[in-house]
Structure formats: structure tokens, C-alpha cells
Design a protein around this motif. Structure first.
Motif, PDB file in Angstrom:
ATOM      1  N   GLN A   1       0.828  -1.209   0.000  1.00 59.26           N
ATOM      2  CA  GLN A   1       0.000   0.000   0.000  1.00 59.26           C
ATOM      3  C   GLN A   1       0.862   1.259   0.000  1.00 59.26           C
ATOM      4  O   GLN A   1       0.547   2.253  -0.668  1.00 59.26           O
ATOM      5  CB  GLN A   1      -0.930   0.010   1.227  1.00 59.26           C
ATOM      6  CG  GLN A   1      -2.002  -1.068   1.225  1.00 59.26           C
ATOM      7  CD  GLN A   1      -1.485  -2.418   1.683  1.00 59.26           C
ATOM      8  OE1 GLN A   1      -0.362  -2.541   2.195  1.00 59.26           O
ATOM      9  NE2 GLN A   1      -2.302  -3.461   1.500  1.00 59.26           N
ATOM     10  N   ILE A   2       1.971   1.224   0.743  1.00 60.72           N
ATOM     11  CA  ILE A   2       2.860   2.386   0.801  1.00 60.72           C
ATOM     12  C   ILE A   2       3.473   2.658  -0.569  1.00 60.72           C
ATOM     13  O   ILE A   2       3.474   3.796  -1.059  1.00 60.72           O
ATOM     14  CB  ILE A   2       3.972   2.147   1.844  1.00 60.72           C
ATOM     15  CG1 ILE A   2       3.380   2.124   3.260  1.00 60.72           C
ATOM     16  CG2 ILE A   2       5.052   3.224   1.747  1.00 60.72           C
ATOM     17  CD1 ILE A   2       4.359   1.683   4.344  1.00 60.72           C
ATOM     18  N   ALA A   3       3.997   1.621  -1.212  1.00 65.32           N
ATOM     19  CA  ALA A   3       4.661   1.789  -2.505  1.00 65.32           C
ATOM     20  C   ALA A   3       3.702   2.213  -3.606  1.00 65.32           C
ATOM     21  O   ALA A   3       4.132   2.756  -4.633  1.00 65.32           O
ATOM     22  CB  ALA A   3       5.363   0.488  -2.902  1.00 65.32           C
ATOM     23  N   ALA A   4       2.417   1.988  -3.408  1.00 64.68           N
ATOM     24  CA  ALA A   4       1.423   2.336  -4.426  1.00 64.68           C
ATOM     25  C   ALA A   4       0.961   3.781  -4.340  1.00 64.68           C
ATOM     26  O   ALA A   4       0.183   4.236  -5.187  1.00 64.68           O
ATOM     27  CB  ALA A   4       0.211   1.404  -4.300  1.00 64.68           C
TER      28      ALA A   4
ATOM     29  N   VAL B   1      10.323  -6.222   0.877  1.00 63.14           N
ATOM     30  CA  VAL B   1      10.116  -4.798   0.603  1.00 63.14           C
ATOM     31  C   VAL B   1      10.692  -4.426  -0.756  1.00 63.14           C
ATOM     32  O   VAL B   1      10.038  -3.735  -1.555  1.00 63.14           O
ATOM     33  CB  VAL B   1      10.763  -3.933   1.713  1.00 63.14           C
ATOM     34  CG1 VAL B   1      10.764  -2.454   1.321  1.00 63.14           C
ATOM     35  CG2 VAL B   1      10.027  -4.125   3.029  1.00 63.14           C
ATOM     36  N   GLY B   2      11.913  -4.876  -1.041  1.00 61.30           N
ATOM     37  CA  GLY B   2      12.544  -4.546  -2.307  1.00 61.30           C
ATOM     38  C   GLY B   2      11.745  -5.018  -3.506  1.00 61.30           C
ATOM     39  O   GLY B   2      11.584  -4.281  -4.491  1.00 61.30           O
ATOM     40  N   ARG B   3      11.230  -6.240  -3.427  1.00 63.87           N
ATOM     41  CA  ARG B   3      10.426  -6.756  -4.546  1.00 63.87           C
ATOM     42  C   ARG B   3       9.164  -5.934  -4.746  1.00 63.87           C
ATOM     43  O   ARG B   3       8.765  -5.645  -5.880  1.00 63.87           O
ATOM     44  CB  ARG B   3      10.073  -8.219  -4.284  1.00 63.87           C
ATOM     45  CG  ARG B   3      11.271  -9.168  -4.367  1.00 63.87           C
ATOM     46  CD  ARG B   3      10.911 -10.543  -3.869  1.00 63.87           C
ATOM     47  NE  ARG B   3      12.084 -11.434  -3.807  1.00 63.87           N
ATOM     48  CZ  ARG B   3      12.294 -12.321  -2.855  1.00 63.87           C
ATOM     49  NH1 ARG B   3      11.399 -12.467  -1.862  1.00 63.87           N
ATOM     50  NH2 ARG B   3      13.378 -13.072  -2.871  1.00 63.87           N
ATOM     51  N   ALA B   4       8.522  -5.550  -3.643  1.00 63.09           N
ATOM     52  CA  ALA B   4       7.295  -4.763  -3.738  1.00 63.09           C
ATOM     53  C   ALA B   4       7.564  -3.388  -4.330  1.00 63.09           C
ATOM     54  O   ALA B   4       6.802  -2.890  -5.175  1.00 63.09           O
ATOM     55  CB  ALA B   4       6.654  -4.629  -2.356  1.00 63.09           C
ATOM     56  N   VAL B   5       8.645  -2.769  -3.893  1.00 61.74           N
ATOM     57  CA  VAL B   5       8.997  -1.432  -4.392  1.00 61.74           C
ATOM     58  C   VAL B   5       9.407  -1.504  -5.859  1.00 61.74           C
ATOM     59  O   VAL B   5       9.005  -0.662  -6.675  1.00 61.74           O
ATOM     60  CB  VAL B   5      10.116  -0.811  -3.530  1.00 61.74           C
ATOM     61  CG1 VAL B   5      10.568   0.529  -4.108  1.00 61.74           C
ATOM     62  CG2 VAL B   5       9.633  -0.625  -2.096  1.00 61.74           C
ATOM     63  N   ASN B   6      10.210  -2.498  -6.216  1.00 59.95           N
ATOM     64  CA  ASN B   6      10.571  -2.696  -7.622  1.00 59.95           C
ATOM     65  C   ASN B   6       9.328  -2.886  -8.479  1.00 59.95           C
ATOM     66  O   ASN B   6       9.209  -2.287  -9.559  1.00 59.95           O
ATOM     67  CB  ASN B   6      11.478  -3.923  -7.769  1.00 59.95           C
ATOM     68  CG  ASN B   6      12.905  -3.714  -7.284  1.00 59.95           C
ATOM     69  OD1 ASN B   6      13.672  -4.666  -7.181  1.00 59.95           O
ATOM     70  ND2 ASN B   6      13.289  -2.480  -6.966  1.00 59.95           N
ATOM     71  N   ALA B   7       8.404  -3.710  -8.021  1.00 63.10           N
ATOM     72  CA  ALA B   7       7.202  -4.013  -8.795  1.00 63.10           C
ATOM     73  C   ALA B   7       6.314  -2.789  -8.963  1.00 63.10           C
ATOM     74  O   ALA B   7       5.634  -2.640  -9.989  1.00 63.10           O
ATOM     75  CB  ALA B   7       6.415  -5.134  -8.117  1.00 63.10           C
ATOM     76  N   ALA B   8       6.329  -1.900  -7.961  1.00 63.02           N
ATOM     77  CA  ALA B   8       5.502  -0.689  -8.022  1.00 63.02           C
ATOM     78  C   ALA B   8       6.133   0.397  -8.883  1.00 63.02           C
ATOM     79  O   ALA B   8       5.506   1.440  -9.132  1.00 63.02           O
ATOM     80  CB  ALA B   8       5.256  -0.157  -6.612  1.00 63.02           C
ATOM     81  N   GLY B   9       7.358   0.173  -9.335  1.00 65.40           N
ATOM     82  CA  GLY B   9       8.024   1.162 -10.174  1.00 65.40           C
ATOM     83  C   GLY B   9       8.611   2.326  -9.402  1.00 65.40           C
ATOM     84  O   GLY B   9       8.920   3.370  -9.986  1.00 65.40           O
ATOM     85  N   ARG B  10       8.799   2.160  -8.086  1.00 66.79           N
ATOM     86  CA  ARG B  10       9.431   3.198  -7.266  1.00 66.79           C
ATOM     87  C   ARG B  10      10.925   2.889  -7.136  1.00 66.79           C
ATOM     88  O   ARG B  10      11.372   1.772  -7.376  1.00 66.79           O
ATOM     89  CB  ARG B  10       8.803   3.258  -5.871  1.00 66.79           C
ATOM     90  CG  ARG B  10       7.298   3.300  -5.841  1.00 66.79           C
ATOM     91  CD  ARG B  10       6.734   4.497  -6.556  1.00 66.79           C
ATOM     92  NE  ARG B  10       5.283   4.555  -6.406  1.00 66.79           N
ATOM     93  CZ  ARG B  10       4.469   5.155  -7.253  1.00 66.79           C
ATOM     94  NH1 ARG B  10       4.970   5.758  -8.335  1.00 66.79           N
ATOM     95  NH2 ARG B  10       3.162   5.175  -7.051  1.00 66.79           N
ATOM     96  N   HIS B  11      11.670   3.877  -6.704  1.00 66.30           N
ATOM     97  CA  HIS B  11      13.097   3.676  -6.470  1.00 66.30           C
ATOM     98  C   HIS B  11      13.294   3.015  -5.107  1.00 66.30           C
ATOM     99  O   HIS B  11      12.709   3.433  -4.107  1.00 66.30           O
ATOM    100  CB  HIS B  11      13.841   5.007  -6.519  1.00 66.30           C
ATOM    101  CG  HIS B  11      13.743   5.691  -7.849  1.00 66.30           C
ATOM    102  ND1 HIS B  11      14.228   5.134  -9.011  1.00 66.30           N
ATOM    103  CD2 HIS B  11      13.208   6.890  -8.200  1.00 66.30           C
ATOM    104  CE1 HIS B  11      14.005   5.955 -10.022  1.00 66.30           C
ATOM    105  NE2 HIS B  11      13.394   7.026  -9.551  1.00 66.30           N
TER     106      HIS B  11
END
Length: 261
Positions: free
Chosen positions: A162-165, A201-211
Motif C-alpha cells: 500500500q505504501i509503494a502504491a 520490501v525490495g520486490r514490492a517497491v521494484n514491482a511498483a516502479g518506485r526507487h
């Protein structure tokens, strides 16, 4: 307009290398940081005392050396975001974020409408005082101002999707040491629970297109062990620890050379 070197490096698919700054500000510090090859500086207002005046000067000197200044504020200090950005910071890092709402609050203060509700303070040093229409300056600021949250707890890990989105959020920085403390692996930032949390966390952030970034990694081997993650930015260490280690190493070298204990 002044470039955001850190952002440019990440957009090129490179890992932007950062140095933490906590020691009393000095005019030569930005020169050393740039000559060493760092892309960005982590100006810490959570654990260090840096006055607003010195912070503004540091941001300006770092930018002139081609180093991107980011400011980590303390939790509960969102009221400082506007003045920090208008004083020349090119991004804000908010620690201990555990919910999407906290990330939304940061984005709202870092970005102009319609993404956020940042107040217009004129052509700030953040962009180099270009004489251009306000709308053009706001668009440029939104494109180059980094809103980054830190994930440092089990709750943050649990809510990372939810945060990364959150729209307008630029990145998520893992606080490796604090995360290990919250997960019960005190003093072991490379422990199994912490490692699994970082991978999640890294996979979720990568998948969301964030740095995705990491702070507090104990060694390059630690980073290489996180296989499959795209690490966009890395905090390589804090100035006071690097300075202390260099002083101790120099003293030991000369004690050995002189044959003294």
C-alpha cells in the motif's frame, strides 16, 4: 535549471551512491563528497543538530558540486518540509513510515497540485533561480523533487504494498539497522528475518516502479547477497564513522611504523 544527479543516475539504471552527513557543517565538505564520487548526500536532521542556516548553505554548496542534497527530517516534523525544499533541498526523507497515509502526507507537501498541495514560494535555489513562468517551474520541481519514505519496522514491511502504491511517491529507503531492531535481531542487520524483510520490501517497491534504496548495510557482500533486487540508491555510510575509522587507521599505521604501542 540545476540537475538532480541522484535522480539522473537512477533513471540511467545505475545505483546512486550517498554519504550521510551529521558532523558540524564545513565549507570544504561538499568538495570532498563530490571528489570522492558520491551522487547524493543524506543530511540528517533526525539524529544530528544542523541549523536551518547551515542546512541551506550546505544544500547550495552540494548542488554546485553536482551532489544531490536530501534531508531526513524527524518524525512529526512535516511542517519543516516547505522551508527545507525552498532552501535548496532536492528531496525529503521521512523515517519510520508504517502506513500509506503517512506516505501520502509527505507527497502532499513535496509536490505541487494536482499531485500534492505544496505551497508556491517562488523560483527557489532548488532549481537555481531560473527566470521562467511559475507553471513551468512547478512542473520542473515536481519532476526533480524526491519524496522518499523509510521502512524500518515490521508494520512498515507488512504495509509495503500500500505504501509503494501511493501516487507521487518516489522511493522507499530501508533502514537496515532499525529494521533489525524491530524484528528482534539486535546488532544483526544481516540476520535471516531482516534479510527476508528486505527482500519482501525490495520486490514490492521494484514491482511498483518506485526507487528502492538501502541504508545501514554492513558491507558490499551484504548487498550482493540480496539477489534479484534492483537497488536504485545506497547510503554507503555516515561521515562521523568514516572519519573516526580513518583517524584510527592512520594512528595505528604510525604507531606501528614508529615501533610504539
Amino acid at each position: 535549471m540545476i540537475e538532480n544527479r541522484m535522480l539522473a543516475r537512477m533513471q540511467e539504471g545505475q545505483t546512486a551512491l550517498g554519504l550521510g552527513a551529521t558532523m558540524p557543517p564545513a565549507s570544504h565538505m561538499p568538495v570532498f563528497v563530490a571528489r570522492a564520487g558520491f551522487d547524493w548526500a543524506f543530511l540528517d536532521l533526525e539524529h544530528a543538530l544542523i541549523s536551518p542556516e547551515n542546512l541551506g548553505l550546505l544544500c547550495t554548496m552540494l548542488r554546485l558540486q553536482g551532489v544531490t542534497p536530501l534531508v531526513r527530517i524527524a518524525s512529526g516534523s512535516l511542517d519543516r518540509v516547505a522551508s527545507l525544499l525552498d532552501s535548496g533541498a532536492q528531496g525529503i526523507i521521512l523515517p519510520h513510515v508504517e502506513t500509506a497515509r503517512e506516505a501520502q502526507d509527505l507527497v502532499a507537501l513535496c509536490k505541487y497540485a494536482p499531485t500534492g498541495r505544496r505551497s508556491w514560494g517562488g523560483a527557489s535555489p532548488q532549481l537555481g533561480y531560473p527566470q521562467k513562468p511559475s507553471a513551468e517551474l512547478m512542473s520542473a520541481a515536481d519532476a526533480t523533487t524526491l519524496a522518499i519514505v523509510m521502512c524500518e519496522s515490521r508494520s512498515g514491511v507488512d504495509n509495503i504494498d500500500q505504501i509503494a502504491a501511493v501516487p507521487g511517491l518516489d522511493g522507499v529507503l530501508i533502514g537496515n539497522v532499525d529494521l533489525s531492531l524491530d524484528l528482534g535481531e539486535t546488532g544483526a542487520p544481516d540476520g535471516p528475518a531482516t534479510t527476508e524483510a528486505i527482500l519482501h520490501v525490495g520486490r514490492a517497491v521494484n514491482a511498483a516502479g518506485r526507487h528502492f534504496g538501502i541504508a545501514g548495510a554492513p558491507s558490499p557482500e551484504r548487498i550482493r547477497a540480496l539477489q534479484g533486487l534492483r537497488i536504485d540508491f545506497l547510503l554507503a555510510g555516515m561521515d562521523h564513522r568514516i572519519f573516526a575509522a580513518a583517524l584510527e587507521a592512520r594512528a595505528e599505521t604510525w604507531r606501528s611504523a614508529l615501533g610504539s604501542a
